[in-house]
Design an enzyme around this catalytic site. Structure first.
Site, mmCIF file in Angstrom:
data_model
loop_
_atom_site.group_PDB
_atom_site.id
_atom_site.type_symbol
_atom_site.label_atom_id
_atom_site.label_comp_id
_atom_site.label_asym_id
_atom_site.label_seq_id
_atom_site.Cartn_x
_atom_site.Cartn_y
_atom_site.Cartn_z
ATOM 1 N N HIS A 108 45.708 50.953 55.640
ATOM 2 C CA HIS A 108 46.279 51.342 54.434
ATOM 3 C C HIS A 108 45.706 51.145 53.204
ATOM 4 O O HIS A 108 46.460 52.218 51.760
ATOM 5 C CB HIS A 108 46.979 49.991 54.299
ATOM 6 N N ASP A 138 44.507 79.431 34.293
ATOM 7 C CA ASP A 138 43.802 78.806 35.166
ATOM 8 C C ASP A 138 42.970 77.874 35.499
ATOM 9 O O ASP A 138 42.703 77.930 34.048
ATOM 10 C CB ASP A 138 43.813 80.033 36.884
ATOM 11 N N TRP A 154 40.066 47.727 52.463
ATOM 12 C CA TRP A 154 39.014 48.630 51.812
ATOM 13 C C TRP A 154 37.760 48.454 50.477
ATOM 14 O O TRP A 154 37.288 49.304 50.166
ATOM 15 C CB TRP A 154 40.182 49.286 50.869
ATOM 16 N N SER A 208 34.553 65.406 46.368
ATOM 17 C CA SER A 208 35.796 65.976 46.007
ATOM 18 C C SER A 208 36.227 66.012 44.569
ATOM 19 O O SER A 208 36.319 66.708 44.289
ATOM 20 C CB SER A 208 36.605 66.028 47.502
ATOM 21 N N GLU A 228 38.388 52.629 39.364
ATOM 22 C CA GLU A 228 39.034 53.318 40.074
ATOM 23 C C GLU A 228 40.994 52.793 40.025
ATOM 24 O O GLU A 228 41.471 53.898 39.973
ATOM 25 C CB GLU A 228 38.407 52.819 41.899
ATOM 26 N N TYR A 259 41.634 52.366 37.122
ATOM 27 C CA TYR A 259 42.361 53.236 36.312
ATOM 28 C C TYR A 259 42.140 54.499 36.179
ATOM 29 O O TYR A 259 43.351 55.114 35.539
ATOM 30 C CB TYR A 259 41.521 52.807 34.775
ATOM 31 N N HIS A 283 35.337 40.282 37.514
ATOM 32 C CA HIS A 283 36.623 39.391 37.615
ATOM 33 C C HIS A 283 37.121 39.112 38.691
ATOM 34 O O HIS A 283 37.826 38.721 39.108
ATOM 35 C CB HIS A 283 37.658 40.090 36.623
ATOM 36 N N HIS A 284 36.640 40.411 39.746
ATOM 37 C CA HIS A 284 36.579 40.388 41.357
ATOM 38 C C HIS A 284 35.770 39.899 41.760
ATOM 39 O O HIS A 284 36.159 39.311 43.260
ATOM 40 C CB HIS A 284 36.041 41.966 41.530
ATOM 41 N N THR A 331 46.231 47.716 25.857
ATOM 42 C CA THR A 331 47.311 48.619 27.240
ATOM 43 C C THR A 331 48.658 47.504 26.164
ATOM 44 O O THR A 331 49.880 48.437 26.141
ATOM 45 C CB THR A 331 47.040 47.410 28.084
ATOM 46 N N LYS A 335 49.892 50.749 24.112
ATOM 47 C CA LYS A 335 50.850 51.687 25.185
ATOM 48 C C LYS A 335 52.049 51.174 25.569
ATOM 49 O O LYS A 335 53.227 51.685 25.017
ATOM 50 C CB LYS A 335 50.374 51.654 26.170
ATOM 51 N N ARG A 358 45.760 36.427 52.045
ATOM 52 C CA ARG A 358 45.660 37.237 51.959
ATOM 53 C C ARG A 358 45.197 37.564 53.197
ATOM 54 O O ARG A 358 44.062 37.045 53.621
ATOM 55 C CB ARG A 358 45.811 38.103 51.053
HETATM 56 CU CU CU Z 1 39.019 44.769 38.056
#
Ligand code: CU
Length: 531
Positions: free
Chosen positions: A82, A111, A147, A174, A260, A262, A307-308, A333, A336, A455
């Site tokens: 998923h 193009d 993932w 790609s 990723e 972002y 932080h992960h 942020t 924005k 989780r």
């Molecule tokens: Cu992060």
């Protein structure tokens, strides 16, 4: 699908010997940025429904405690695929689809810079997706690691991991080719007079996103290559028994993984920056600060990956650095969010579907940002890290952030893409069911996480039953309401409701100042006519 491109009057072509390729030939060999954009968008839509079905399978299992119908290993595989399908199959290709459609038109290019490489970029994505999905059907089943593909678990699993690793390599190739194409197009093919600081913000955000992709995709490729050699060629990069360190994988993975995130959200900022001015009938507030804020967010994204990993144990100085660096991201942020609100301030607003999804984005993405700020605090993260609070956080960022912006952009540019107008009432219904279903699905997950529900588990203790039931109900409301979007897109393509040059009428007068309004933020007028 063929109707997605405005039909040519065949009479105009009678005196030409050549014929445009049609059918399968057209789509396989196309080098046209609009065709390739369409391919990306339909591919992403298919993957969105595939990944969404997996989410609903998980939410059905979690509807009540006790194992219902999924075996735990398969449930874990579903969480992995998923995630991978939604990140690499749905959201990223959808943004590349928008990039293909819009960037040449918004900068006045005929193009993309490398049309044939553009074709190759797309057709690499398809076998990669097939590999990912096929990994369910090999002995041992798909990766059950989530993932993030963390070792040591990932080292021991079956051949599906090798398929996943190959898929990641292909997707990386790609993405890198796509990014080279986008950067070259933007830097070299702008119409005369379009300086960098005059580009529409979607172009800016994609330019920065493309640099992020080029910087981090090879890092991911390196990480999974080391996994591959650990599995088959006797190395011990991540194996403690051989002198390696599984923590190193986490460092390398998240050096890719945070940027990723972002990559998935910066183009969303660009789309929302196009839509809000159009429906507020005011120019975007703070254009230059938007550019600098986007660049700042991109630069900061390289120094926050730790932080992960607060729960794996880092020196206090490391923890503090990553905590403060992460909190720093709230500043650009915030700039924005302020600018979007200031754009709407005293505007003469209307609330068609693209604007509804943009405002939904604004409110809900901000919630995801705030829960991110909560998780940036080291001691808080150590408590919440493996709970549903994190699941709630990143779904607010990725669903009500990236996905809502994708919907906003899809409705906003469908008239441009198809030449036809979509059904506005159906679009609004899609928005309201989505926003209600989404919040019922994911807001209670904050409570579940705060109460300690872990989780990535197929079953849970009784005290979590009630909010899980709500979450599953919300997920099904959200999931099935996406069929309205599918129907609306197909119906729009096939309908004969020709869209006006500016389908968002009413944008012509600024009642609040009695000044003529600026042109709507999409700048298709600059696109040369290519026959
Ligand atoms: Cu992060």
């Amino acid at each position: 699908m063929s109707a997605a491109v405005p039909a040519h009057d065949s009479a105009h072509h009678d005196d030409h010997a050549h014929a445009h390729p049609t059918g399968l030939t057209r789509w396989l060999f196309t080098t046209n940025h609009k065709d390739i954009g369409t391919l990306y968008l339909f591919f992403a839509l298919a993957m969105f429904f595939l990944g969404g079905s997996m989410a609903l399978a998980m939410r059905a299992e979690l509807f009540q405690p006790g194992l219902q119908y999924l075996n735990p290993e398969f449930f874990n595989s579903l969480t992995t695929v998923h995630g991978l399908v939604m990140v690499f199959g749905a959201i990223m290709p959808a943004w590349v689809g928008f990039a293909n459609w819009l960037i040449p038109m918004q900068i006045g290019a005929a193009d993309m810079a490398f049309p044939r490489m553009n074709n190759w970029s797309f057709w690499l994505v398809v076998p990669a997706a097939i590999l990912l999905v096929a990994s369910f059907f090999v002995p041992g089943g798909a990766a059950a690691s989530g993932w993030t593909l963390y070792p040591p678990l990932i080292i021991q699993q079956g051949i599906s991991i090798d398929m996943t690793i190959l898929a990641v390599h292909i997707l990386g190739a790609s993405s890198i080719m796509g990014s080279i194409n986008i950067i070259t197009t933007i830097l070299n093919l702008r119409a005369p007079g379009m300086t960098l600081m005059k580009m529409p913000l979607f172009v800016w955000t994609w330019l920065i996103t493309a640099y992020l992709l080029i910087a981090v995709m090879p890092v991911l490729a390196g990480a999974v290559t080391m996994l591959l050699t650990d599995r088959h060629f006797g190395t011990s990069f991540f194996n403690a028994a051989g002198g390696g360190d599984p923590t190193m994988f986490m460092h390398i993975f998240w050096f890719f993984g945070h940027p990723e995130v972002y990559i998935m959200i910066l183009p969303a900022f660009g789309v929302v920056s196009a839509i809000i001015p159009a429906f507020a009938r005011k120019p975007l507030f703070g254009y230059a600060s938007m550019v600098y804020a986007t660049a700042s967010i991109a630069l900061l994204s390289f120094i926050v990956w730790g932080h992960h990993m607060f729960t794996v144990g880092m020196p206090a100085a490391g923890n503090l650095f990553f905590m403060y660096a992460t909190m720093l991201i709230a500043v650009p942020t915030g700039v924005k969010i302020f600018n979007w609100i200031a754009t709407m301030w005293q505007g003469s607003m209307t609330f068609e579907t693209p604007m509804l999804f943009s405002i939904g984005f604004l409110c809900l993405f901000t919630i995801g940002g705030f829960s991110g700020l909560v998780l940036a605090v080291v001691p808080v993260d150590i408590t919440l890290h493996n709970t549903y609070y994190v699941v709630a956080h990143f779904h607010y960022v990725l669903v009500s952030g990236a996905l809502f912006a994708l919907f906003a952009g899809a409705y906003f540019w469908l008239p441009k893409f198809t030449g036809n107008m979509y059904n506005e009432s159906l679009g609004k219904l899609h928005f309201w069911l989505s926003v209600i279903g989404f919040n019922i699905a994911f807001f209670p997950q904050h409570f579940l996480g705060l109460a300690g529900m872990p989780r990535r588990i197929p079953d849970y203790a009784l005290q979590f039953a009630e909010w899980n039931m709500w979450s599953s109900i919300g997920a099904f409301v959200f999931g099935f309401s996406q069929l309205l979007f599918l129907y609306n897109v197909i119906e729009c393509i096939r309908s004969n409701r020709k869209a006006a040059d500016n389908p968002w009428e009413g944008a012509d007068t600024l009642e609040w100042t009695h000044l003529p309004s600026p042109a709507p933020y999409h700048t298709f007028e600059t696109a040369p006519v290519v026959k």
